[in-house]
Structure formats: structure tokens, C-alpha cells
Enzyme design. Structure first.
Site, PDB file in Angstrom:
ATOM      1  N   GLU A 210       1.234 -12.026  -3.611  1.00 28.98           N
ATOM      2  CA  GLU A 210      -0.243 -12.139  -3.661  1.00 28.98           C
ATOM      3  C   GLU A 210      -0.804 -11.649  -4.994  1.00 28.98           C
ATOM      4  O   GLU A 210      -1.975 -11.857  -5.287  1.00 28.98           O
ATOM      5  CB  GLU A 210      -0.864 -11.376  -2.472  1.00 28.98           C
ATOM      6  CG  GLU A 210      -0.948  -9.861  -2.606  1.00 28.98           C
ATOM      7  CD  GLU A 210       0.391  -9.137  -2.414  1.00 28.98           C
ATOM      8  OE1 GLU A 210       1.455  -9.786  -2.353  1.00 28.98           O
ATOM      9  OE2 GLU A 210       0.360  -7.891  -2.356  1.00 28.98           O
TER      10      GLU A 210
ATOM     11  N   ARG B 231      12.800   3.502   0.307  1.00 34.32           N
ATOM     12  CA  ARG B 231      11.474   3.573  -0.334  1.00 34.32           C
ATOM     13  C   ARG B 231      11.625   3.938  -1.803  1.00 34.32           C
ATOM     14  O   ARG B 231      12.537   4.671  -2.179  1.00 34.32           O
ATOM     15  CB  ARG B 231      10.606   4.623   0.355  1.00 34.32           C
ATOM     16  CG  ARG B 231      10.216   4.248   1.757  1.00 34.32           C
ATOM     17  CD  ARG B 231       9.239   5.267   2.324  1.00 34.32           C
ATOM     18  NE  ARG B 231       8.017   5.316   1.551  1.00 34.32           N
ATOM     19  CZ  ARG B 231       7.233   6.382   1.458  1.00 34.32           C
ATOM     20  NH1 ARG B 231       7.553   7.503   2.082  1.00 34.32           N
ATOM     21  NH2 ARG B 231       6.132   6.336   0.736  1.00 34.32           N
TER      22      ARG B 231
ATOM     23  N   ILE C  81       5.943  -3.302  -7.473  1.00 31.77           N
ATOM     24  CA  ILE C  81       5.127  -2.111  -7.730  1.00 31.77           C
ATOM     25  C   ILE C  81       5.653  -0.958  -6.870  1.00 31.77           C
ATOM     26  O   ILE C  81       5.508  -0.975  -5.654  1.00 31.77           O
ATOM     27  CB  ILE C  81       3.643  -2.372  -7.409  1.00 31.77           C
ATOM     28  CG1 ILE C  81       3.141  -3.566  -8.239  1.00 31.77           C
ATOM     29  CG2 ILE C  81       2.805  -1.122  -7.685  1.00 31.77           C
ATOM     30  CD1 ILE C  81       1.723  -3.963  -7.973  1.00 31.77           C
ATOM     31  N   ARG C  82       6.243   0.011  -7.518  1.00 33.46           N
ATOM     32  CA  ARG C  82       6.901   1.133  -6.801  1.00 33.46           C
ATOM     33  C   ARG C  82       7.578   0.582  -5.534  1.00 33.46           C
ATOM     34  O   ARG C  82       7.347   1.046  -4.416  1.00 33.46           O
ATOM     35  CB  ARG C  82       5.909   2.241  -6.473  1.00 33.46           C
ATOM     36  CG  ARG C  82       6.595   3.577  -6.230  1.00 33.46           C
ATOM     37  CD  ARG C  82       5.731   4.751  -6.633  1.00 33.46           C
ATOM     38  NE  ARG C  82       4.517   4.844  -5.849  1.00 33.46           N
ATOM     39  CZ  ARG C  82       4.399   5.532  -4.708  1.00 33.46           C
ATOM     40  NH1 ARG C  82       5.415   6.219  -4.238  1.00 33.46           N
ATOM     41  NH2 ARG C  82       3.272   5.570  -4.071  1.00 33.46           N
TER      42      ARG C  82
ATOM     43  N   GLY D 125       0.870  -1.181   0.000  1.00 31.84           N
ATOM     44  CA  GLY D 125       0.000   0.000   0.000  1.00 31.84           C
ATOM     45  C   GLY D 125       0.894   1.213   0.000  1.00 31.84           C
ATOM     46  O   GLY D 125       1.824   1.322  -0.795  1.00 31.84           O
TER      47      GLY D 125
ATOM     48  N   SER E  26       3.305   3.194   2.688  1.00 31.66           N
ATOM     49  CA  SER E  26       3.824   2.985   4.044  1.00 31.66           C
ATOM     50  C   SER E  26       3.606   4.183   4.969  1.00 31.66           C
ATOM     51  O   SER E  26       3.354   4.010   6.158  1.00 31.66           O
ATOM     52  CB  SER E  26       5.307   2.602   4.005  1.00 31.66           C
ATOM     53  OG  SER E  26       6.049   3.559   3.303  1.00 31.66           O
TER      54      SER E  26
ATOM     55  N   HIS F 251       5.354  -8.532  -4.549  1.00 26.96           N
ATOM     56  CA  HIS F 251       3.988  -8.898  -4.140  1.00 26.96           C
ATOM     57  C   HIS F 251       3.624 -10.315  -4.580  1.00 26.96           C
ATOM     58  O   HIS F 251       2.995 -10.478  -5.629  1.00 26.96           O
ATOM     59  CB  HIS F 251       2.987  -7.950  -4.799  1.00 26.96           C
ATOM     60  CG  HIS F 251       3.018  -6.557  -4.295  1.00 26.96           C
ATOM     61  ND1 HIS F 251       2.190  -6.099  -3.298  1.00 26.96           N
ATOM     62  CD2 HIS F 251       3.765  -5.498  -4.668  1.00 26.96           C
ATOM     63  CE1 HIS F 251       2.432  -4.828  -3.071  1.00 26.96           C
ATOM     64  NE2 HIS F 251       3.386  -4.424  -3.890  1.00 26.96           N
TER      65      HIS F 251
ATOM     66  N   CYS G 137       6.199  -5.359   0.502  1.00 31.48           N
ATOM     67  CA  CYS G 137       6.406  -4.018  -0.059  1.00 31.48           C
ATOM     68  C   CYS G 137       6.246  -2.927   1.023  1.00 31.48           C
ATOM     69  O   CYS G 137       7.120  -2.795   1.870  1.00 31.48           O
ATOM     70  CB  CYS G 137       5.488  -3.837  -1.259  1.00 31.48           C
ATOM     71  SG  CYS G 137       6.082  -2.558  -2.371  1.00 31.48           S
TER      72      CYS G 137
HETATM   73  N1  GLN Z   1       6.023   2.926  -2.619  1.00 34.48           N
HETATM   74  C1  GLN Z   1       5.199   2.493  -1.533  1.00 34.48           C
HETATM   75  C2  GLN Z   1       5.717   3.064  -0.204  1.00 34.48           C
HETATM   76  O1  GLN Z   1       6.715   3.644  -0.147  1.00 34.48           O
HETATM   77  C3  GLN Z   1       5.139   0.974  -1.431  1.00 34.48           C
HETATM   78  C4  GLN Z   1       4.445   0.421  -2.665  1.00 34.48           C
HETATM   79  C5  GLN Z   1       3.787  -0.906  -2.477  1.00 34.48           C
HETATM   80  O2  GLN Z   1       3.477  -1.337  -1.363  1.00 34.48           O
HETATM   81  N2  GLN Z   1       3.488  -1.541  -3.582  1.00 34.48           N
HETATM   82  O3  GLN Z   1       5.086   2.919   0.776  1.00 34.48           O
END
Ligand code: GLN
Length: 223
Positions: free
Chosen positions: A181, A114, A143-144, A56, A58, A179, A88
Site C-alpha cells: 500500500e 519481529r 519498514i522495520r 503499525g 503489533s 507494504h 507487516c
Molecule cells: N516492527 C513493527 C512490529 O513489530 C511492524 C512494523 C510495520 O508494521 N511496519 O510490530
């Protein structure tokens, strides 16, 4: 004769349900027939052998954990033996050091950066063998994602790619910057369930009807 109450040993895995990708984890646990529950407040921690902190955002998750008064509850249950897996953003919450920012739970001796790969547009998929987790090549979805830059002595590195670490663990905590999941593999959910002392009932390693990415269908807008 005194009859002592039988205390059931913890047999559930909870998924912290404040923000982020919750139901995808619950669906993977269902596929393994591992009993699971959404965790929103202190009463939801009863009977948890493990807790998943989902992906999500953080900063948002850390704020919500504080607002809902869950930090001490998580730490207390961790000390009593509950295992924790962060995916993540969840991994960022568990890190002892977050580059340039304050740490949240600090339960694993790693330094994490991050958005280590750049913006959302720099998200990608890959695959790799992770022998400790599975005998199969595993799909990985970033994902990011953050990068784990360093690990302490008592941390076991599960996957190193190029200049960063993508998965690691200590006795109580598992962290993945990707991820599982959001892939058709349940290998990491099986691995975490076993770390929690639970036995998945299903033998499944991959989800046979995965086909189109099932997490994308939830985002489809009805026309
Ligand atoms: N970039 C998000 C963060 O810094 C983490 C991304 C993710 O959980 N897919 O919190």
C-alpha cells in the site's frame, strides 16, 4: 407465498482501523473500485469478504484488538469464510508462532521474527518478481519489517529472499512482511480482492500519478 429475504453475498473489504496505516490501503482499494470500509467494531464486519490488518505496531494492535473485544469477532468471521491479509505488523498478528512472544490470532502456520532487519533505520525498498501475484516486477517497501523464518506444510510461499520468506499464504490468509500500500502498484490489492472472490473493476496495475511517494505527502507538515 413466503418471500425469503435476499441475503447479499459479502462484497466489501474492511481495513482494521485501530492503529497503523489504514487510509493507504483504502486508497489502493478505491483505485481498483473495490468497495471498502474502516472496521472499528463488531457491527462493521457485516458484508466483509475480506479484512486487511494494516502495518503499525503489533504489540499495540494486539492490545487494542483485546480491549475492543475484536479477537473472537475476527476468528468467527474467518471461520465463516472471510479472508484476511496482514501487512507487516498485521502479518505478525496472524502468525501461529512469534519468536519469543505470544501469538495473537494464530491463523497461518508460520514462525515470524519481529524487527528481523533491525531498527527503523534499517528500513529499505527493493523490487522482485512474484509470479503468482503479477507478471510485472513489483516494488517492495520494508519498514522495520519482520522476517518469516519457517512455514508449515499447507502454507504456500509466494516470495523468498535470501534467508527469509517475505510473502506467503494459505487458503484463508495472506501475509506480506512489506507494504504494497506504500508503493505505486495495486497488484497485491488486486490479488487479495480476487482471493476474496471479488472482481476489481479497474484494469490498473500501477498508479500512473504516483510520482512522489503519495504516503509521504500525508506526513508533510504545513508551514
Ligand atoms: N516492527 C513493527 C512490529 O513489530 C511492524 C512494523 C510495520 O508494521 N511496519 O510490530
Amino acid at each position: 407465498m413466503t418471500v425469503l429475504p435476499i441475503r447479499k453475498s459479502p462484497d466489501l473489504i474492511g481495513v482494521l482501523d485501530l492503529q497503523g496505516g489504514v487510509h493507504e490501503h483504502l486508497e489502493h482499494l478505491d483505485r481498483l473500485e473495490i468497495p471498502s470500509r474502516r472496521v472499528k467494531d463488531a457491527s462493521d464486519f457485516t458484508g466483509l469478504a475480506g479484512l486487511i490488518l494494516p502495518g503499525g505496531e503489533s504489540t499495540c494492535l494486539a492490545r487494542l484488538i483485546t480491549i475492543f473485544g475484536l479477537k473472537d469477532v475476527i476468528l468467527q468471521h474467518y471461520r465463516l469464510g472471510m479472508k484476511i491479509w496482514g501487512t507487516c505488523a498485521g502479518a505478525i498478528l496472524l502468525a501461529e508462532k512469534v519468536l519469543g512472544e505470544n501469538s495473537c490470532l494464530g491463523l497461518i502456520d508460520i514462525e515470524i521474527e519481529r524487527n528481523g532487519f533491525g531498527s527503523q533505520l534499517d528500513s529499505f525498498v527493493a523490487e522482485s518478481m512474484i509470479p503468482a501475484v503479477s507478471g510485472e516486477i513489483l516494488p517492495l517497501t520494508f519498514i522495520r519489517a519482520p522476517k518469516i523464518l519457517k512455514t508449515g506444510k499447507e502454507v504456500n510461499v509466494l516470495l523468498r529472499i535470501d534467508d527469509y520468506i517475505a510473502a506467503a499464504e494459505n487458503d484463508g490468509v495472506l501475509v506480506t512482511v512489506f507494504h504494497p500500500e506504500l508503493t505505486g502498484s495495486v497488484a497485491f490489492h488486486r490479488y487479495f480482492s480476487e482471493k476474496c472472490g471479488l472482481t476489481p473493476q479497474s484494469e490498473a496495475a500501477v498508479i500512473s500519478d504516483w510520482g512522489m511517494l503519495s504516503w509521504m505527502k500525508h506526513a508533510r507538515i504545513a508551514s
